[in-house]
Enzyme design. Structure first.
Site, mmCIF file in Angstrom:
data_model
loop_
_atom_site.group_PDB
_atom_site.id
_atom_site.type_symbol
_atom_site.label_atom_id
_atom_site.label_comp_id
_atom_site.label_asym_id
_atom_site.label_seq_id
_atom_site.Cartn_x
_atom_site.Cartn_y
_atom_site.Cartn_z
ATOM 1 N N SER A 111 -2.531 6.508 3.314
ATOM 2 C CA SER A 111 -3.340 5.384 2.827
ATOM 3 C C SER A 111 -2.462 4.145 2.831
ATOM 4 O O SER A 111 -1.241 4.242 2.942
ATOM 5 C CB SER A 111 -3.819 5.657 1.398
ATOM 6 O OG SER A 111 -2.761 5.493 0.486
ATOM 7 N N ASP A 112 -3.047 2.965 2.713
ATOM 8 C CA ASP A 112 -2.201 1.803 2.452
ATOM 9 C C ASP A 112 -1.955 1.776 0.943
ATOM 10 O O ASP A 112 -2.550 2.542 0.179
ATOM 11 C CB ASP A 112 -2.843 0.504 2.967
ATOM 12 C CG ASP A 112 -1.798 -0.611 3.121
ATOM 13 O OD1 ASP A 112 -0.657 -0.447 2.624
ATOM 14 O OD2 ASP A 112 -2.101 -1.659 3.714
ATOM 15 N N TRP A 113 -1.095 0.890 0.531
ATOM 16 C CA TRP A 113 -0.646 0.841 -0.864
ATOM 17 C C TRP A 113 -1.850 0.788 -1.824
ATOM 18 O O TRP A 113 -2.572 -0.216 -1.866
ATOM 19 C CB TRP A 113 0.234 -0.388 -1.047
ATOM 20 C CG TRP A 113 0.807 -0.550 -2.418
ATOM 21 C CD1 TRP A 113 0.126 -0.848 -3.565
ATOM 22 C CD2 TRP A 113 2.176 -0.424 -2.790
ATOM 23 N NE1 TRP A 113 0.977 -0.929 -4.625
ATOM 24 C CE2 TRP A 113 2.254 -0.672 -4.175
ATOM 25 C CE3 TRP A 113 3.361 -0.139 -2.102
ATOM 26 C CZ2 TRP A 113 3.451 -0.641 -4.883
ATOM 27 C CZ3 TRP A 113 4.551 -0.112 -2.808
ATOM 28 C CH2 TRP A 113 4.601 -0.354 -4.176
#
Ligand code: BGC
Length: 740
Positions: free
Chosen positions: A281-283
């Site tokens: 996932s992104d942050w």
């Protein structure tokens, strides 16, 4: 299994692992570990924490170190240094299964040695240069404790308001795909498992560069065709080049947040493209499914993300906190968890971490690699190849070192700004070569005078007088202006693309002294500087060039290097033209040439519709002639046309030319772009030297999604164009694609 039998299994696993490891395939090894894992340990592998600093909003601290020692963490990000890496891996060795961590970092354009920002490197149109920069970044990062980078960012963008334009390769899918593949090759070098190879990540999947209004994190809304033809090709190229991981993005595409987008990840990426790596996932993007208002709580967020194909959760703990219960209640099939963990463990085996968790923690190697002077030499070489010569009226450049130079402007002495966003400035700031230092070295004190004139964002003209006096006392003026490091990058969208503050007024004031003026612009995005472009005789667009910025700019200013870069993105005349890109459709009522819009034509009333600087444009200190253009039909199964022509260096100095091949389908359903890049080559020619260039157009390059979104080759007339830029076509010819 009861406790005793688990313990026996683990002991025999540890004893037998070393002996039998060589004989097993990686998949068998992965399965033998997976069989021993509890559900919590599996979910632990799917969890990534931030370690020493944040590159996004922080989730609650929790007890990270305890979690690592208990085998509940698969990876850490934001870690630099073998000492810290070793301490973290030691913690994993206290856990039941001793599974090492993958240690990730945004190594975007260099680690210790900072290379030019990615859009600058893409301007070189030189894939060896791009690959070499990534290779050195990987060599340094792997020596400094890191085994995973969150690069390359392969997002296409048509919007210079978006701050992350600096991190990609510009607007074109073909160039973007070539750059993506070159970067991936550079990061993995001889292949994962080599001590200087690191995993790399193509991000942000997908269409993150199309956020409406150029705003970071904003929704994108686009047709399936645009997604597949413009935004996805660089990702596909990265997958084909062996990219290890793919990162989701923080936005929603057509209403579906990409972190839970099973069409993108499960259907296209893991299905059609058979991607074998894992998806991160992104942050915090799993938790942000709630702020998107796509799900109501973190239970639903974890459910959506795992079903959407996200294998690892970056810094939000949704997986850690929710997946075990979701599996226990039967809402998430354990097969989904096992698939994700298999993908992650496979990478750990490929990296060689199971064999040696301290593989990237060698202090001796760290010292030696991070002080390798060769890296600076290469950084300078890459930097000078990334500088675009936009204008050189009267051949004012290259400069003669006997002239007295007034160096003016806020960026001439700046170090941090030269590094650009996404650099580990804390490492390298002190060692950056400024333009002032580089010029001083070349021309000496008696030939150089410096005045700042103004700051980048100043609104005051108080420094102008001193700058004007300096200019008057010199033979010529070099002005160094642009953006500060924080002005492009993540969450750095801007609605105003003009050269910031009073910098353009400073240029005007210096121009009015009557001295010849050369302007150097360092920035992370295409800026608007119409007055400068229309008046000043010489302009170099030097982006942010990294550790060797000053030296590289001096190399070009004095002609030690003849500039060869070309723009990978269109420069607008003003913000109102954005989005503006070369590969647009013709429309039913196209604007008339460069005139302001006539009645019922699709231009602007108050502005010509063409850009200020076109895609593929860039000058040289020499001139090139294109001749002997021949196209030959090929009777091959796959290849349709051979295009050949001759390029001659007709000037007085050696130089490199980037020859570009474009196509256009003359009549088609659906409507096709007015031109599409399908090939380019860069060649070095001595004065009077000539070389024959050949391009082959195969079926793949002439095919596109037909009106039913099926990949097909339409028979009919195609225009083949060869030139030095998208607005500088030297030859055009029609070619008939026969019925297949
Ligand atoms: C960015 C990613 C980056 C991640 C980790 C996020 O905010 O969007 O590109 O890799 O942080 O630093």
């Amino acid at each position: 299994m009861n406790h005793k039998s688990i313990l026996i299994a683990i002991i025999s696993f540890c004893l037998s692992f070393q002996l039998s490891a060589q004989n097993k395939t990686i998949d068998e090894k992965v399965d033998s570990v997976l069989r021993l894992m509890t559900l919590e340990e599996k979910v632990g592998q799917m969890t990534q924490y931030a370690s020493f600093w944040s590159t996004g909003p922080k989730s609650p601290e929790g007890d990270k170190l305890k979690d690592i020692a208990e085998g509940r963490v698969g990876s850490l990000l934001n870690i630099v240094g073998t000492d810290k890496a070793r301490t973290m891996q030691e913690l994993t060795q206290k856990s039941r299964l001793k599974i090492p961590l993958i240690l990730g970092l945004d190594v975007i354009h260099g680690f210790k040695t900072t290379f030019p920002i990615p859009i600058a490197e893409a301007s070189s149109w030189d894939m060896n240069v791009v690959e070499q920069s990534a290779r050195i970044a990987a060599t340094e990062a792997s020596a400094g404790g890191v085994n995973w980078t969150f690069a390359p960012m392969v997002d296409i963008t048509r919007d210079p308001r978006w701050g992350r334009v600096m991190e990609g390769a510009g607007e074109d899918p073909y160039l973007g795909a070539r750059v993506a593949a070159a970067r991936v090759k550079g990061f993995i070098g001889a292949g994962l498992g080599s001590k200087d190879a690191i995993m790399c990540t193509a991000k942000h999947f997908a269409a993150y560069g199309a956020g409406i209004g150029g705003r970071e994190y904003n929704s994108a809304d686009m047709s399936e065709r645009t997604l597949h033809e413009i935004y996805l090709p660089p990702f596909k190229a990265a997958v084909e080049a062996g990219v290890s991981t793919i990162m989701n993005s923080l936005h929603d595409l057509n209403g579906i947040p990409t972190t839970g987008n099973s069409y993108l990840v499960r259907k296209v990426l893991k299905g059609d493209w058979n991607f074998q790596g894992f998806v991160i996932s992104d942050w915090g993007s799993i938790a942000e499914l709630m702020t998107h208002t796509y799900v109501k709580d973190s239970i639903e967020a974890a459910w959506v993300a795992i079903h959407g194909g996200t294998d690892m959760d970056m810094e939000c703990r949704a997986y850690r906190n929710q997946l075990p219960a979701l599996v226990a209640s039967g809402k998430v099939d354990i097969a989904l968890i096992d698939d994700a963990v298999r993908r992650i463990l496979r990478k750990k085996f490929e990296l060689g971490l199971f064999g040696n968790p301290y593989k990237f923690c060698d202090e001796g190697r760290e010292k030696q690699v991070l002080s390798n002077p060769q890296h600076r030499i290469i950084a300078r070489d890459v930097a000078k190849r990334s500088i675009v010569l936009l204008k050189n009226t009267g051949s004012i450049l290259p400069l003669k070192s006997t002239k007295k130079i007034a160096l003016i402007g806020p960026l001439a002495t700046s170090k941090t700004d030269m590094l650009g966003s996404w650099s580990l400035a804390k490492f390298d700031d002190g060692e950056v070569a400024t333009l002032y230092d580089a010029l001083l070295k070349r021309v000496g004190k008696e030939h150089l005078v410096y005045a700042k004139g103004c700051g980048v964002e100043d609104t005051s003209r108080v420094g102008f007088n001193q700058a004007i006096e300096a200019a008057k006392a010199a033979d010529l003026v070099v002005v160094s202006v642009g953006e500060k490091r924080e002005m492009s990058g993540e969450a750095a969208s801007r609605s105003n693309l003009q050269l910031p503050g009073v910098q353009e007024q400073l240029i005007k004031a210096l121009y009015e002294t009557g001295k010849p003026v050369v302007v150097l612009i360092n920035a992370g995005r295409p800026l608007v500087f119409n007055w400068t472009a229309d008046h000043v005789p010489a302009i170099l667009y030097a982006w942010w060039l990294g550790s060797e910025a000053g030296n590289a700019m001096a190399d070009v200013l004095f002609g030690d290097y003849n500039p060869s870069a070309k723009l990978p993105i269109t420069f607008p005349r003003n913000e109102g033209q954005v989005p503006i890109y070369y590969n647009h459709h013709h429309t039913g009522r196209p604007p008339l040439g460069d005139s302001n819009s006539a009645e019922y034509k699709g231009g602007y009333l108050d502005l010509v519709y063409s850009p200020k600087f076109h895609f593929g444009y860039g000058l040289s200190y020499t001139t090139f002639e294109y001749s002997d253009f021949i196209i030959t039909p090929l009777n091959d199964d796959d290849n349709l046309i051979k295009v050949s022509f001759t390029i001659t260096n007709t000037g007085k100095v050696a130089g490199e030319e980037v020859a570009q091949l474009y196509i256009r389908d003359r009549v088609s359903m659906p409507v096709r772009p007015v031109m599409e890049l399908k090939g380019f080559t860069k060649l070095m020619l001595q004065p009077s030297e000539k070389q024959i260039v050949e391009f082959i157009l195969n079926k793949e390059k002439l095919s596109y999604y037909d009106k039913d979104m099926k990949w097909a080759l339409e028979p009919g007339t195609f225009e083949i164009m060869v030139g030095a830029a998208s607005n500088d076509i030297k030859f055009k010819v029609n070619f008939e694609v026969p019925k297949q």
